[in-house]
Design a protein around this motif. Structure first.
Motif, PDB file in Angstrom:
ATOM      1  N   LEU A  21     -41.776 -22.644  38.528  1.00 42.06           N
ATOM      2  CA  LEU A  21     -43.112 -23.489  37.995  1.00 42.06           C
ATOM      3  C   LEU A  21     -44.730 -22.926  37.486  1.00 42.06           C
ATOM      4  O   LEU A  21     -44.459 -23.467  36.395  1.00 42.06           O
ATOM      5  CB  LEU A  21     -43.587 -24.585  39.886  1.00 42.06           C
ATOM      6  N   VAL A  22     -45.000 -21.805  38.182  1.00 44.94           N
ATOM      7  CA  VAL A  22     -46.029 -21.665  37.434  1.00 44.94           C
ATOM      8  C   VAL A  22     -45.602 -21.016  36.046  1.00 44.94           C
ATOM      9  O   VAL A  22     -46.544 -21.279  35.010  1.00 44.94           O
ATOM     10  CB  VAL A  22     -46.668 -20.272  38.658  1.00 44.94           C
ATOM     11  N   LEU A  23     -44.411 -20.018  35.944  1.00 43.41           N
ATOM     12  CA  LEU A  23     -44.561 -19.287  34.334  1.00 43.41           C
ATOM     13  C   LEU A  23     -44.044 -20.861  33.476  1.00 43.41           C
ATOM     14  O   LEU A  23     -44.781 -20.023  32.830  1.00 43.41           O
ATOM     15  CB  LEU A  23     -43.114 -18.649  34.913  1.00 43.41           C
ATOM     16  N   ALA A  58     -50.459 -15.715  32.064  1.00 43.79           N
ATOM     17  CA  ALA A  58     -49.195 -15.641  32.241  1.00 43.79           C
ATOM     18  C   ALA A  58     -48.805 -14.395  32.444  1.00 43.79           C
ATOM     19  O   ALA A  58     -47.931 -14.573  33.346  1.00 43.79           O
ATOM     20  CB  ALA A  58     -48.665 -16.138  30.987  1.00 43.79           C
ATOM     21  N   SER A  59     -49.488 -13.354  31.740  1.00 46.93           N
ATOM     22  CA  SER A  59     -48.770 -11.794  32.238  1.00 46.93           C
ATOM     23  C   SER A  59     -49.201 -11.373  33.709  1.00 46.93           C
ATOM     24  O   SER A  59     -48.628 -10.664  34.561  1.00 46.93           O
ATOM     25  CB  SER A  59     -49.878 -11.363  31.832  1.00 46.93           C
ATOM     26  N   ALA A  60     -50.229 -12.297  34.135  1.00 53.31           N
ATOM     27  CA  ALA A  60     -50.577 -12.331  35.734  1.00 53.31           C
ATOM     28  C   ALA A  60     -49.763 -12.908  36.501  1.00 53.31           C
ATOM     29  O   ALA A  60     -49.012 -12.627  37.249  1.00 53.31           O
ATOM     30  CB  ALA A  60     -51.719 -12.925  36.188  1.00 53.31           C
ATOM     31  N   ALA A  61     -49.536 -13.973  36.062  1.00 58.63           N
ATOM     32  CA  ALA A  61     -47.983 -14.687  36.798  1.00 58.63           C
ATOM     33  C   ALA A  61     -46.569 -13.273  36.757  1.00 58.63           C
ATOM     34  O   ALA A  61     -45.861 -14.167  37.513  1.00 58.63           O
ATOM     35  CB  ALA A  61     -47.537 -16.223  36.014  1.00 58.63           C
ATOM     36  N   LEU A  62     -47.036 -13.410  35.313  1.00 55.62           N
ATOM     37  CA  LEU A  62     -45.057 -12.229  35.597  1.00 55.62           C
ATOM     38  C   LEU A  62     -45.743 -11.470  37.136  1.00 55.62           C
ATOM     39  O   LEU A  62     -44.940 -11.235  37.885  1.00 55.62           O
ATOM     40  CB  LEU A  62     -45.281 -11.732  34.165  1.00 55.62           C
ATOM     41  N   GLU A  63     -46.539 -10.578  36.981  1.00 54.41           N
ATOM     42  CA  GLU A  63     -47.005  -9.591  37.780  1.00 54.41           C
ATOM     43  C   GLU A  63     -46.510  -9.912  39.174  1.00 54.41           C
ATOM     44  O   GLU A  63     -46.479  -9.233  39.902  1.00 54.41           O
ATOM     45  CB  GLU A  63     -48.692  -9.139  37.907  1.00 54.41           C
ATOM     46  N   LEU A  64     -47.506 -11.087  39.742  1.00 55.21           N
ATOM     47  CA  LEU A  64     -47.117 -11.882  40.852  1.00 55.21           C
ATOM     48  C   LEU A  64     -45.605 -12.198  41.478  1.00 55.21           C
ATOM     49  O   LEU A  64     -45.622 -11.532  42.758  1.00 55.21           O
ATOM     50  CB  LEU A  64     -48.223 -13.303  40.610  1.00 55.21           C
ATOM     51  N   PHE A  65     -44.592 -13.016  40.035  1.00 55.22           N
ATOM     52  CA  PHE A  65     -43.557 -12.949  40.597  1.00 55.22           C
ATOM     53  C   PHE A  65     -42.449 -11.574  40.218  1.00 55.22           C
ATOM     54  O   PHE A  65     -41.217 -12.400  40.759  1.00 55.22           O
ATOM     55  CB  PHE A  65     -43.488 -14.569  40.383  1.00 55.22           C
ATOM     56  N   SER A  66     -43.188 -10.346  40.442  1.00 53.47           N
ATOM     57  CA  SER A  66     -41.984  -9.835  39.515  1.00 53.47           C
ATOM     58  C   SER A  66     -41.109  -9.775  40.448  1.00 53.47           C
ATOM     59  O   SER A  66     -39.621  -8.977  40.224  1.00 53.47           O
ATOM     60  CB  SER A  66     -42.928  -8.183  39.701  1.00 53.47           C
TER      61      SER A  66
END
Length: 245
Positions: A21-23, A58-66
Motif C-alpha cells: 500500500l505505502v509503496l 518513495a526512497s524512504a518507504a523502500l528503506e523502511l520495508f527493505s
C-alpha cells in the motif's frame, strides 16, 4: 495527491499489505509529478518541488520495508528515484532563488537596488531554462520504464504476517539515534548542519508511514515540531544556496 499520510493502515496491518500500500501510493505520486515537472514547470514551480519530495518519500518507504523487498529490486528502484531527484535538483534551486529575488524586489525601498535585483532575476531565469535539460532527458523512456519497474517491484514484495507495529518503534528509534549522533557534530560547519537536515527529512517521512501505530499526539504535537525544525533548516539551506549562487 502527495502521499504524505497513509490513512488505511493500522498497527496490526500485515507488513506485506502495508508495504504494498505505502509503496504503491508513494510511487504513484512520483509517476504523477514526473510529466508535470517536465512539461508544465512554467505553469507551476511546485511541480518540480513536489517531484523531489515524492522521490524522497518513495526512497524512504523502500528503506523502511527493505525486509520485504528483494535487494536487487530495491536497489534498482532507489537508483531510478535518485536519478529523478538529481535531475530536478538544479531546477528547484533556481526556482527557489528566483522566488526569493521576486520577494526581495517587492520589499526594497531604495531604487538603486532594483537594477541589481533585475539583473539577477534575468540571469536566474536563463539558468533555470538550462536547468530544465536534465528533466527533459528523463522524458518518455524514464516515464515508461518507471511504470514497468513499479509493477515489478510491487509484485516482488515478500509475504510477511508480522504486524506493522513490529517495525514501527524500532525504525523511529533508529532514525532518532542517527539524528542524535548528527547533532553532536560541530553545527557551525554547514555540511554538518545539512546532514541534520537530511536525517530530519528521513524522520518526517518515517513518522508519516507509522502514524497509525502511535497515539494522536504523535501526529498532532510531535510531527509539527519536527516540521518546524525542518522549515528552519530549509531556510538556512536556501540561504546558503543563494550566497553560493
Amino acid at each position: 495527491m502527495d502521499g504524505k499520510w497513509i490513512t488505511d493502515l493500522c498497527p496490526t496491518t500485515p507488513l506485506t499489505e502495508a508495504a504494498r500500500l505505502v509503496l504503491s501510493i508513494r510511487l504513484d505520486v512520483v509517476q504523477n509529478y514526473l510529466p508535470l515537472a517536465i512539461r508544465e514547470h512554467d505553469n507551476d514551480v511546485e511541480h518540480v518541488h513536489q517531484l523531489r519530495v515524492a522521490a524522497r518519500r518513495a526512497s524512504a518507504a523502500l528503506e523502511l520495508f527493505s525486509p520485504c523487498i528483494p535487494t536487487s529490486k530495491a536497489r534498482k528502484a532507489k537508483k531510478v528515484l535518485r536519478k529523478i531527484r538529481r535531475a530536478a535538483g538544479e531546477a528547484r534551486d533556481r526556482d527557489v532563488f528566483f522566488l526569493h529575488l521576486l520577494d526581495r524586489r517587492g520589499k526594497v525601498d531604495q531604487s538603486e537596488h532594483l537594477p541589481g535585483i533585475d539583473y539577477l532575476l534575468g540571469l536566474t531565469r536563463a539558468q533555470r531554462e538550462q536547468a530544465q535539460s536534465p528533466l527533459l532527458k528523463l522524458e518518455a523512456k524514464t516515464i515508461q520504464r518507471f511504470g514497468k519497474a513499479q509493477k515489478k517491484l510491487l509484485d516482488s514484495i515478500r509475504s510477511s504476517e508480522a504486524p506493522l507495529e513490529a517495525i514501527a518503534r524500532p525504525q523511529i528509534e533508529r532514525v532518532l539515534r542517527d539524528l542524535q549522533n548528527a547533532l553532536k557534530e560541530d553545527l557551525s560547519d554547514y555540511d554538518n548542519l545539512h546532514g541534520v537536515r537530511i536525517i530530519g527529512k528521513r524522520l518526517r517521512y518515517t513518522m508519516e508511514v507509522f502514524v497509525s501505530c502511535f497515539e494522536e499526539s504523535f501526529k498532532n504535537a510531535t510531527y509539527p515540531k519536527v516540521e518546524k525544525v525542518q522549515k528552519i533548516l530549509g531556510n538556512a539551506n536556501d540561504s546558503v544556496g543563494a550566497l553560493e549562487h
